[in-house]
Structures are given as structure tokens and as C-alpha cells.
Design an enzyme around this catalytic site. Structure first.
Site, mmCIF file in Angstrom:
data_model
loop_
_atom_site.group_PDB
_atom_site.id
_atom_site.type_symbol
_atom_site.label_atom_id
_atom_site.label_comp_id
_atom_site.label_asym_id
_atom_site.label_seq_id
_atom_site.Cartn_x
_atom_site.Cartn_y
_atom_site.Cartn_z
ATOM 1 N N THR A 190 -84.503 25.260 -66.692
ATOM 2 C CA THR A 190 -83.542 26.174 -66.059
ATOM 3 C C THR A 190 -83.337 27.411 -66.939
ATOM 4 O O THR A 190 -83.020 28.481 -66.441
ATOM 5 C CB THR A 190 -82.191 25.482 -65.764
ATOM 6 O OG1 THR A 190 -81.542 25.172 -66.988
ATOM 7 C CG2 THR A 190 -82.386 24.237 -64.915
ATOM 8 N N LYS A 242 -80.123 26.774 -61.892
ATOM 9 C CA LYS A 242 -79.299 27.491 -62.869
ATOM 10 C C LYS A 242 -78.226 28.271 -62.127
ATOM 11 O O LYS A 242 -78.523 28.882 -61.090
ATOM 12 C CB LYS A 242 -80.184 28.474 -63.644
ATOM 13 C CG LYS A 242 -79.588 28.942 -64.955
ATOM 14 C CD LYS A 242 -79.703 27.880 -66.022
ATOM 15 C CE LYS A 242 -79.542 28.406 -67.429
ATOM 16 N NZ LYS A 242 -79.694 27.308 -68.417
#
Ligand SMILES: O=c1[nH]c(=O)c2[nH]c(=O)[nH]c2[nH]1
Length: 310
Positions: A65, A5
Site C-alpha cells: 500500500t 490505502k
């Protein structure tokens, strides 16, 4: 194979102040209250157990994520240190401790800068407000840790700190002369140009743990490295950006013996002179057209030793 991320912006108020850093002659920076501590974080994870998610569409081991983002945000509340690097090491280690399928993580972040604002101190002077801050897009501190697991313990594989997005203009006392003159050369030599650079500076410590800031006297604050770059630019009459970044690098290595390496990415954004009939040092300048030049350079302690011998 990795996934993760990025652009995880997190803001923490009343983090631990950074106190007790060593002072250097080029800077008045001696610490910061961290009343407002912001970062844009990136997390990248690796592990063989993620292969089925790519190969077979099997998500059994996948940490979403979105969950990584929540993990980072949550741990910003538990971090009790005062540096970007310390937070990245903390949250990266927690990822490895929490999820066995993660074999290594690469955590990096740019600090989001906030300026203290002067307010009347009630005594005819001004003092920094402890409540109101200016949001800036100034240069920012950078940190990166690549962490792995060895015999169940988290170990640092790579560490990098930095200050990025510096933009500096020096109005005179810069030259660019003596370069190759051939049939492709149209640039006139300049004894006294107005030099505008953008600059990213990165450094690594001999002992990566020193980057955490737990021993503030061994920590290198991005603000001090920024100030060294400004002061060296002010002091030295350089013949190129190459010359400038080398001199900045020597000063950084000299001031901080705890660093093993310093590296640079510079861009030339020098404005162009539009009039040659002005008096003295006065000029009228305009933005340069594309394309732009860049310089990259990495140096270690052997460069400092060699410069002492010259
Ligand atoms: O500092 C500079 N280095 C270069 O290599 C270069 N090349 C150029 O066209 N201008 C500049 N300036």
C-alpha cells in the site's frame, strides 16, 4: 477481499483550469483556475490473486500500500484534466493497466478546498490573489469510481460524485408540525424554528464518462450543487428536513438532465431556543444535546416527472 490505502493527501499546483461549465441561475460558479488542486484519496483494490497473501502469507502478488501511495502521488503530476473524478478515473485505470493481478479498483477522494483571497488590484478595488490561498475546512467535492477490466479494457462499473460537509442555518421560516402525537411525544410543534442542517449530496450521471469533465458543459460542478441547496433553502418555507432535501433534489435533477440519480444524507443540528420572552423573530439559542436525527433519501428522474404531474 480487498486492501488499499486511504488518507493519501496530494497537492498539485497549476493543474488544468476548469473552464466552460454551463452556468445555472442558482450559482455564480463558472469555473476555477485549479492553481492549487488538493485531494485526500482512497484506493481499494480487489483480485483473486491476492488470496494467497491472506491465506498463506505469500506476498508474491502484493503491491504494497506504500507503493500505491507513491503511484497516486506520482500520477498527480501526469494528470492533465481539471476534476477530482477525472483524476480518480485516470489513476484507477493506470492501476489496472500496470498490475494484472488487480481485477478491480475503487478510487474515491474528497477535494481539499482552498479559497481565493482578495488583494488590492492597484485601482482602488480588489481582485483574487493568484498566489495566496486560504486553507479551509469548508464543504468539499467528492468523487468515486469503481473500475474493472473487461476483455483487457477498463470499464466503469459504478460512478458517484458529491459535495459533502455542507452546514447551513436558516434563522426563520422553517416549521416542523403535524407529526405523530402520542404518549412518547415531548417535542413542541414549531411554526418558525431556526433550522441547522449538515448535508452530504451525491449524484450519478446517465453516462459515467460525463463525470470526468472532459466535456465541461456536461460536467456538474459540486459548487453549483452546493449553491442550489443554499438557494432552495433560502426560497422555500419547508416543514421538515425531509421536505427540504426533496425540493433540493428536484431542483438538481431539473438543472442537470445528464444526471440519473441524486441522494442525500442529512443531519439535524438545530439549536434549541432558551428564551420565550424575546420580541419579534429574535431568539437566544444553544447547542442541541445528543442524540441527533438524520434523513437519507435517494431520488431519480421519475420523481421529477411525478412532481410535474402533481
Ligand atoms: O426536520 C425534521 N424532521 C424530523 O423527522 C424531525 N424529528 C424531530 O424530532 N425533529 C425533526 N425535524
Amino acid at each position: 477481499m480487498n486492501y488499499g490505502k486511504e488518507h493519501v493527501n496530494v497537492y498539485r499546483t497549476y493543474a488544468t483550469p476548469l473552464e466552460g461549465v454551463r452556468e445555472i441561475p442558482e450559482s455564480d460558479f463558472s469555473g476555477k483556475p485549479n492553481t492549487l488542486f488538493g485531494m485526500e484519496v482512497r484506493a481499494q483494490v480487489e483480485g483473486e490473486e491476492f488470496l494467497p497473501s491472506f491465506r498463506d502469507g505469500d506476498n508474491a502478488k502484493v503491491v504494497a500500500t506504500d507503493s500505491m501511495k507513491n503511484f497516486i502521488l506520482h500520477h498527480a503530476g501526469d494528470y492533465d484534466g481539471a476534476t477530482v473524478e477525472g483524476f480518480l478515473h485516470y489513476v484507477g485505470s493506470e492501476f489496472l493497466r500496470t498490475y494484472d493481478q488487480m481485477e478491480s479498483v475503487r478510487m474515491s477522494a474528497d477535494q481539499l478546498a482552498f479559497d481565493e483571497r482578495p488583494v488590492p488590484d492597484g485601482d482602488g478595488g480588489f481582485e483574487p490573489s493568484d498566489l495566496v490561498f486560504r486553507v479551509t475546512d469548508d464543504e468539499s467535492a467528492f468523487g468515486e469510481f469503481y473500475l474493472t477490466r473487461e476483455d483487457g479494457e477498463v470499464v466503469v462499473e459504478e460512478q458517484r460524485s458529491g459535495v459533502t460537509g455542507l452546514e447551513l442555518v436558516k434563522v426563520k421560516d422553517n416549521s416542523f408540525v403535524g407529526y405523530v402525537q402520542d404518549e412518547y411525544t415531548t417535542l413542541p410543534e414549531r411554526e418558525n424554528r431556526t433550522l441547522y442542517i449538515s448535508l452530504d449530496i451525491f449524484w450519478t450521471y446517465d453516462e459515467p464518462e460525463a463525470a470526468l469533465g472532459e466535456d465541461p458543459a456536461a460536467y456538474v460542478p459540486a459548487e453549483q450543487v452546493r449553491d442550489i441547496a443554499q438557494v432552495v433553502f433560502h426560497e422555500q418555507n419547508v416543514n421538515s428536513i425531509q421536505d427540504l432535501i426533496y425540493q433540493v433534489g428536484l431542483r438538481v435533477l431539473e438543472r442537470f438532465p445528464q444526471l440519473s440519480r441524486v441522494s442525500f444524507e442529512a443531519n439535524n443540528r438545530t439549536w434549541l431556543n432558551v428564551r420565550d420572552d424575546m420580541d419579534g423573530d429574535a431568539k437566544v439559542l444553544r447547542e442541541p444535546p445528543r442524540p441527533t436525527g438524520f434523513q437519507q433519501f435517494s431520488m431519480d428522474r421519475s420523481d421529477l416527472e411525478e412532481s410535474g404531474e402533481r
